[in-house]
Motif scaffolding. Structure first.
Motif, PDB file in Angstrom:
ATOM      1  N   UNK A  11     -11.684   4.748  -2.384  1.00 27.49           N
ATOM      2  CA  UNK A  11     -12.358   3.504  -2.024  1.00 27.49           C
ATOM      3  C   UNK A  11     -11.493   2.692  -1.063  1.00 27.49           C
ATOM      4  N   UNK A  13     -11.248  -0.417  -0.302  1.00 21.07           N
ATOM      5  CA  UNK A  13     -10.659  -1.688  -0.725  1.00 21.07           C
ATOM      6  C   UNK A  13      -9.355  -1.495  -1.475  1.00 21.07           C
ATOM      7  N   UNK A  14      -9.254  -0.335  -2.132  1.00 22.00           N
ATOM      8  CA  UNK A  14      -8.022  -0.097  -2.874  1.00 22.00           C
ATOM      9  C   UNK A  14      -6.877   0.253  -1.946  1.00 22.00           C
ATOM     10  N   UNK A  18      -3.793  -5.837  -0.617  1.00 19.77           N
ATOM     11  CA  UNK A  18      -2.417  -6.259  -0.780  1.00 19.77           C
ATOM     12  C   UNK A  18      -2.104  -6.460  -2.257  1.00 19.77           C
ATOM     13  N   UNK A  19      -0.868  -6.765  -2.530  1.00 19.54           N
ATOM     14  CA  UNK A  19      -0.471  -7.035  -3.903  1.00 19.54           C
ATOM     15  C   UNK A  19      -0.935  -8.444  -4.284  1.00 19.54           C
ATOM     16  N   UNK A  20      -1.461  -8.572  -5.442  1.00 16.96           N
ATOM     17  CA  UNK A  20      -1.897  -9.903  -5.857  1.00 16.96           C
ATOM     18  C   UNK A  20      -2.985  -9.818  -6.878  1.00 16.96           C
ATOM     19  N   UNK A  21      -3.379 -10.924  -7.422  1.00 16.40           N
ATOM     20  CA  UNK A  21      -4.317 -10.911  -8.535  1.00 16.40           C
ATOM     21  C   UNK A  21      -5.690 -10.413  -8.107  1.00 16.40           C
ATOM     22  N   UNK A  23      -6.286  -8.143  -5.888  1.00 20.48           N
ATOM     23  CA  UNK A  23      -6.175  -6.679  -5.852  1.00 20.48           C
ATOM     24  C   UNK A  23      -6.203  -6.112  -7.265  1.00 20.48           C
ATOM     25  N   UNK A  24      -5.557  -6.823  -8.156  1.00 24.26           N
ATOM     26  CA  UNK A  24      -5.555  -6.347  -9.535  1.00 24.26           C
ATOM     27  C   UNK A  24      -6.962  -6.314 -10.088  1.00 24.26           C
ATOM     28  N   UNK A  25      -7.683  -7.370  -9.819  1.00 19.76           N
ATOM     29  CA  UNK A  25      -9.062  -7.405 -10.296  1.00 19.76           C
ATOM     30  C   UNK A  25      -9.859  -6.263  -9.694  1.00 19.76           C
ATOM     31  N   UNK A  26      -9.647  -6.097  -8.400  1.00 17.60           N
ATOM     32  CA  UNK A  26     -10.387  -5.025  -7.721  1.00 17.60           C
ATOM     33  C   UNK A  26     -10.033  -3.677  -8.326  1.00 17.60           C
ATOM     34  N   UNK A  27      -8.750  -3.507  -8.560  1.00 10.27           N
ATOM     35  CA  UNK A  27      -8.333  -2.195  -9.073  1.00 10.27           C
ATOM     36  C   UNK A  27      -8.828  -1.982 -10.489  1.00 10.27           C
ATOM     37  N   UNK A  28      -8.820  -3.039 -11.256  1.00 10.35           N
ATOM     38  CA  UNK A  28      -9.053  -2.858 -12.683  1.00 10.35           C
ATOM     39  C   UNK A  28     -10.462  -3.213 -13.120  1.00 10.35           C
ATOM     40  N   UNK A  29     -11.071  -4.141 -12.447  1.00 10.36           N
ATOM     41  CA  UNK A  29     -12.376  -4.561 -12.917  1.00 10.36           C
ATOM     42  C   UNK A  29     -13.456  -4.256 -11.903  1.00 10.36           C
ATOM     43  N   UNK A  30     -13.179  -3.361 -11.029  1.00 12.27           N
ATOM     44  CA  UNK A  30     -14.072  -3.047  -9.917  1.00 12.27           C
ATOM     45  C   UNK A  30     -15.371  -2.415 -10.359  1.00 12.27           C
TER      46      UNK A  30
END
Lengths: 653, 653
Positions: A11, A13-14, A18-21, A23-30
């Motif tokens: 994907x 977007x992954x 960049x590093x940051x919250x 991105x975390x949301x995208x990675x984890x709650x996508x």
């Protein structure tokens, strides 16, 4: 028929985030699958450390592992190939035990010869106790060409070619009762080292243990490896007679200590047990002395002595440097070491030897410079009962560090640290070599034997991963009956603190040791390089059958069948013989498509071959039982795989 | 010596957190190891779907799997035990092939008897081609007591007891050349069904294929299972003679169709191949007809016929209902089905039979009510050359659905859906049974054969997970040479869309089929229930050795050694015999601690036993070669494991 497809894409977007919250949301709650990671983790009772471990080890479809671990299979007699970090079993390599999926020892004439060459005491041997795999090295680094392994039960050494991950040679050692300190290679794989374990009579075929000290002997054998031939050259193999202590683990020197090998011993008490006669059992009798000996052996000089036949005798055909010659020539020295040692491990720079005694909570670190000086200056405190010089412990020890109860075996990383398995406490201790200090400890589950670090036995370890090879699993996995799997635990050693990543049950065999190689160092065949290739010779077979050459010929009572296999038929489809005929089937898989393996199994005749693309095999059997026997392709090869069959018709006489 | 510890705890913030972005951050970017999940995922190029799959499959240390998959090991001859969702190999169960880690066929006298009973055509058999495991059932649901499996190559059926996951019995079938349609059980495990594959002569020992139609026959055998004894009772086993079509997969009816079995056939052309003689090879000759036959068999009535000995003959000692009797008694009916079928699968409610033909892109769904009506009303369109009635296809078919190219095998979930493996397109198709419609397709990698769903062959499938058993892996894993692993892919079927979760390489054997049971249905022994237990009889051994009873006795040339094994010694530690003596070692592991297994391996005598806690084994051998042979514990049992050894001293005559 097969559609190569890989519709999986990363994907964007992954990849771009960049590093940051956010991105975390995208990675984890996508949006993947409509689920969210946090909810799944909570539902499954995963901690945040678990989620991190999952993400560090998970390999999506088609993703290659970064490292390959070659592990022994213990008394399964085989070797295991495991990917890291996924901890997936990629292959079992049949070595000492016949294995029909690989067609190993269940048909091919070449394997019959291999097993015939590997008999001992006039017995067929269909198992081994594989212990310590050693990858071939060039200049002290794994080169990915070969892997060797010993059989403890029946003292033998096997050669596996990493072009096709198949066993090519098994060499017996006629002068040992059992081995343990093998296999270990010298830094350019000139020699494969095999040290004995339980002593047996050397110069006589039979002696009771009443004559233990006089007749029983330890031994170390240096098997000369011919890299071009891919075989041990037994004509240049030699051994050194040793006192009847029980040899244990070994390690070859490297860098400044190249040319030497360091072999632990226990039972320097020369206890002979006999609990049934009121004696202390071996476990007690062999654990009385506070000190045992590290045997320090100059193999480079020994090779010259052996080549020159100076003070050498033949024992059962093998060239053996006698103990007296070893003393006279200055080949073997003893260094006291803590009680009942197990691991002997040379640091990556070759400057130190780390020994750990299972009945002593310390690792003991010796300085190679000091040992060499002590030898040169003859700093001996005396001699053992056999006349071997004993080096002054205090003159050569660099230091001792308390690491835990029951330290067994040590590995190294790329930052000057060492890792030692702690059997009794079920831990791995991380410690600094200079200056000596404990840095970290981690629990493992349970009863860790060996540990293996990425490229951990080379001159340039990689750090990153360490595998704890735990002997007991107890409550770690679902109950599968009274015989439990072992447990390989993957540990992340890239940070300051060790982190447990993964538990891998080993439900096949009991691995003792493993080496871990960077995957990109391996370059195996995808298919055999030409149609008609013989894996036993790694060359074109004289009897390879090309398409169009299929035929059956008879000469007296011998029937030769020249057969091809291709999706989805054999040619010929009939083998018609008379009872008592000798039948020789020469069969070639004429495919060159990767994974287009065919099997060739004959009903009730105990024959199965595995024919990888391009492979030729020959199988000879006597058609001793009349009747009608289907043969068929045993490897699911195509939609019409079930139709890939024929009949062996054995007409009664 | 061992410290049981599990310091792992669930972080409170995860257990307590509500759903929402904060929770996501906590779960994913929390403090575990100082890392954050998003950064790791990006570094490893994982998509969000990958992260979700990782979190759905990861099992932290000590976490039990929810399901257990029993998979065949193909021509390894073994069975594989796999945890789901972690897809970890928990155990290999030795079945048809000797395996020394388990001490299976490498020592115990009981195994020698087992292998002796499993010989065929006067040959020792050291491999099998294990195909279809069948879990024992009670009222149509897996009960977790036993698992059965067939050997295709040497037509045999094995019984594995799930109390200790060990093979207890292997039964040979004297009237088949090879089998395929087995094992499948009736809903209360009254019978284990084994259908033939390649036809062979039935009433004569030898006939060439010139006489194929007259002399060759198909067969189905119903092995009577005695649940209390845990054994097949061959005295009550019977077979039914069938035309020389090649039988394929089978399934037993359930619910309304209980009492019946549905067996696919192909090669109704009765082609006999012979490409070398200018004939079409089997793959072409056996694929000419547009229709083959589903064999619909009333096993309940057949059992009565066999018990009453009505129209029954003996063939090689086995009770066989003749084809004429089968016709006369109305035991066997043929239903046309699409060309070259493979899977035959009864829906969970027992009302429909799903057949898929590998050369036809449809699944064909039959109605059991319609079949039963057609039989009762004799809606036959004619008879086959052997006189078996052929049911009118249109009268019994419920519908056909195009699912893809090369549909092979169908499984079911708990929502009225079916899943069919699509070999040629490397896909799994999800479809609705009523009304027929395709719901979803997912790519698999590659060449899927069977698929297995959680409790998928029962009356109450669980849904949730499906495993695609792919025959080729090609580019999915690191290259380990020309012989590649298979690929088990775990698929989440809990949602509307199937989701690929995990790729598991199978680098040992070529599994054909699997069944997946809820883990909490299994209740294996943790240790054997008492000291001196014999796994072959599942009872106390007559020659069990209790502590204090150790002794060695001689009677003529027979030496009996009564030995115990305990951490960390054998008692006695010496076996002293004369060359030519018969040696009988009775050995008991007197431990009752879980995982305290000992091995007993004798150097160069090709003997290794695995002695789980409480287990007794007996091994008999002739001390034919004089010399000194160490024996030792082959299972790393304690810190003083290496000292757990002794000597076999064979004095020359």
């Amino acid at each position: 028929m097969l559609h190569h497809r890989n519709r999986r894409t990363i994907r964007p977007f992954l990849a771009a985030a960049g590093v940051g919250s956010l991105a975390l949301l995208a990675a984890c709650g996508g949006s993947g699958g409509g689920a969210d990671v946090g909810a799944i983790a909570r539902e499954r009772n995963l901690t945040d450390a678990d989620v991190i471990a999952a993400v560090k080890t998970y390999q999506p479809t088609g993703r290659m592992d970064e490292y390959i671990m070659l592990a022994s299979g213990g008394h399964s007699g085989q070797m295991l190939v495991v990917g890291i970090p996924s901890m997936r079993l990629l292959k079992v390599i049949a070595v000492f035990t016949p294995e029909p999926w690989q067609g190993y020892g269940t048909g091919p004439d070449g394997h019959k010869e291999l097993f015939a060459s590997a008999r001992m005491a006039d017995h067929d041997l269909t198992w081994g106790d594989s212990h310590h795999p050693a990858l071939s090295e060039t200049d002290g680094d794994y080169d990915g060409q070969f892997v060797f392994i010993n059989d403890k039960a029946n003292p033998r050494v096997a050669v596996v070619d990493l072009r096709d991950f198949e066993t090519k040679q098994i060499v017996t050692n006629p002068n040992m009762g059992a081995n343990h300190g093998g296999t270990f290679v010298t830094p350019n794989t000139d020699y494969i080292i095999e040290a004995a374990q339980y002593a047996v009579p050397l110069w006589t075929d039979y002696a009771d243990t009443d004559d233990y000290q006089a007749q029983y002997r330890g031994l170390v054998t240096f098997h000369k490896f011919d890299r071009d031939a891919g075989r041990i050259n037994e004509a240049e193999t030699f051994s050194i007679e040793l006192p009847p202590y029980w040899q244990d683990l070994s390690d070859a020197g490297k860098g400044p200590s190249d040319g030497w090998v360091f072999i632990n011993t226990f039972n320097t008490e020369m206890a002979t047990g006999g609990i049934e006669a009121g004696n202390p059992p071996f476990e007690a009798g062999a654990s009385q002395n506070d000190r045992d000996y590290l045997q320090v052996i100059n193999w480079e000089k020994a090779a010259q002595v052996a080549a020159a036949n100076r003070g050498v005798r033949r024992a059962r055909g093998q060239k053996v440097i006698t103990l007296q010659t070893a003393i006279d020539e200055g080949l073997v020295f003893l260094v006291p070491e803590p009680k009942s040692p197990h691991g002997s491990d040379v640091t990556p720079d070759g400057r130190k030897i780390v020994v750990s005694g299972k009945l002593d909570p310390h690792v003991t670190v010796y300085s190679w410079d000091k040992i060499r000086n002590a030898i040169e200056n003859e700093q001996f405190t005396g001699r053992d009962p056999y006349g071997l010089p004993i080096i002054d412990f205090d003159a050569v020890v660099d230091g001792q560090l308390e690491v835990g109860l029951g330290p067994l075996h040590t590995q190294f990383d790329n930052k000057g640290n060492a890792y030692t398995s702690i059997f009794l406490e079920s831990q791995v201790t991380k410690w600094q070599i200079e200056p000596l200090q404990v840095l970290d400890k981690i629990d493992v589950h349970y009863n860790v034997g060996h540990i293996a670090a990425a490229e951990g036995d080379t001159r340039s370890p990689d750090g990153k991963y360490l595998v704890s090879m735990n002997k007991w699993s107890i409550d770690r996995f679902n109950n599968v009956g009274p015989l439990l799997p072992q447990n390989f635990q993957l540990i992340d050693i890239s940070g300051d603190k060790m982190q447990l990543l993964y538990d891998m049950p080993i439900g096949f065999g009991e691995p003792h040791y493993a080496q871990i190689i960077k995957a990109d160092k391996l370059h195996p065949f995808e298919v055999y390089p030409e149609i008609g290739y013989d894996p036993e010779t790694m060359d074109t077979a004289a009897d390879a059958v090309q398409p169009g050459q299929e035929r059956t010929t008879r000469s007296g009572n011998t029937v030769n069948v020249y057969m091809t296999a291709v999706r989805s038929h054999f040619n010929p489809e009939y083998i018609r013989v008379r009872q008592g005929d000798k039948v020789v089937v020469h069969i070639t898989n004429v495919e060159q498509t990767r994974d287009a393996t065919h099997g060739f199994g004959i009903s009730k005749y105990n024959i199965n071959l595995s024919l990888e693309p391009g492979e030729t095999e020959t199988v000879t059997f006597t058609a001793d039982e009349p009747g009608v026997y289907p043969f068929y392709c045993t490897e699911f090869c195509s939609a019409l795989h079930l139709e890939m069959a024929g009949y062996l018709l054995v007409k009664p006489r």
